[in-house]
Design a protein around this motif. Structure first.
Motif, short mmCIF file in Angstrom:
data_model
loop_
_atom_site.label_atom_id
_atom_site.label_comp_id
_atom_site.label_asym_id
_atom_site.label_seq_id
_atom_site.Cartn_x
_atom_site.Cartn_y
_atom_site.Cartn_z
N ASP A 1 -3.58 3.65 -7.74
CA ASP A 1 -4.73 4.47 -8.09
C ASP A 1 -4.60 5.83 -7.41
O ASP A 1 -5.16 6.06 -6.33
N PRO A 2 -3.82 6.75 -8.02
CA PRO A 2 -3.60 8.05 -7.39
C PRO A 2 -4.89 8.85 -7.17
O PRO A 2 -4.92 9.75 -6.34
N ASP A 3 -5.96 8.50 -7.89
CA ASP A 3 -7.23 9.20 -7.70
C ASP A 3 -8.02 8.69 -6.50
O ASP A 3 -9.02 9.29 -6.11
N ASP A 4 -7.58 7.59 -5.92
CA ASP A 4 -8.25 7.02 -4.75
C ASP A 4 -7.20 6.84 -3.66
O ASP A 4 -6.60 5.77 -3.52
N ALA A 5 -6.96 7.90 -2.88
CA ALA A 5 -5.92 7.89 -1.86
C ALA A 5 -6.14 6.78 -0.84
O ALA A 5 -5.17 6.16 -0.37
N LYS A 6 -7.39 6.50 -0.51
CA LYS A 6 -7.68 5.46 0.47
C LYS A 6 -7.24 4.09 -0.05
O LYS A 6 -6.55 3.34 0.64
#
Length: 193
Positions: free
Chosen positions: A85-90
């Motif tokens: 999920d590149p949009d959620d780095a965490k």
């Protein structure tokens, strides 16, 4: 340090006729399933192939050149996948941490059962995604070879034997563990033995 950790190494010289039972591979994968996980998310998934089954053959088909010479000698190959999920780095970061923890526990469980386990990054993740229908929210991150060391190392191809005979080493503890300031050793070297 526990002997499962101090004695662990990533061999390549596997016996191409050795097998792993369904019970043993289940135990190894289950050790990965029980690894610590951030926020109880449990993002890690496994694709398991035993030598001579179609999953194993497909996993061999995604190996890159460096691993294709020795990894097919494994008794089992396990593709370990995690969050993508590149949009959620965490979530992406912790998913990778969870994956590493799972692989580490699988390696130690394999050692405890008398096998050797070798983690690999040398595979084509796009081909793996296509071959196994891996969903877009998961990424194949590690391919783990599990095998039995060849009883007679002289029976191994020279390239494999030479790589396995290289001494195992790590940087000194004083170069990797710091306290107070980067570069200031946190510990003296651990006692030998």
């Amino acid at each position: 340090m526990h002997e499962l950790i101090s004695g662990r190494w990533s061999a390549r010289g596997y016996d191409p006729s050795a097998t792993v039972s369904v019970e043993d591979i289940t135990t190894i994968v289950d050790a990965g399933r029980w690894a610590p996980t951030w926020g109880r998310v449990q993002p890690v998934r496994f694709i398991v192939g035993l030598r001579d089954d179609p999953t194993f053959a497909a996993l061999c088909g995604v190996l890159t050149r460096g691993n294709s010479g020795w990894a097919p000698r494994s008794a089992a190959l396990v593709l370990v996948c995690t969050t993508d999920d590149p949009d959620d780095a965490k979530a992406d970061t912790y998913g990778a941490v969870d994956c590493g923890l799972a692989v580490a526990q699988m390696i130690l469980q394999a050692e405890a059962l008398g096998f050797n386990a070798h983690p690999m990054a040398g595979f084509d993740p796009v081909a793996a995604r296509d071959s196994f229908g891996i969903p877009a929210d998961k990424r194949p991150l590690v391919l783990l070879g599990i095998g039995v060391l060849a009883a007679d190392p002289t029976s191994l191809p020279e390239e494999i034997r030479a790589r396995d005979e290289k001494p195992r080493s790590r940087l000194p503890l004083g170069e990797v563990a710091f306290a107070g300031h980067w570069g200031r050793a946190a510990f003296s070297e651990p006692p030998k033995g």
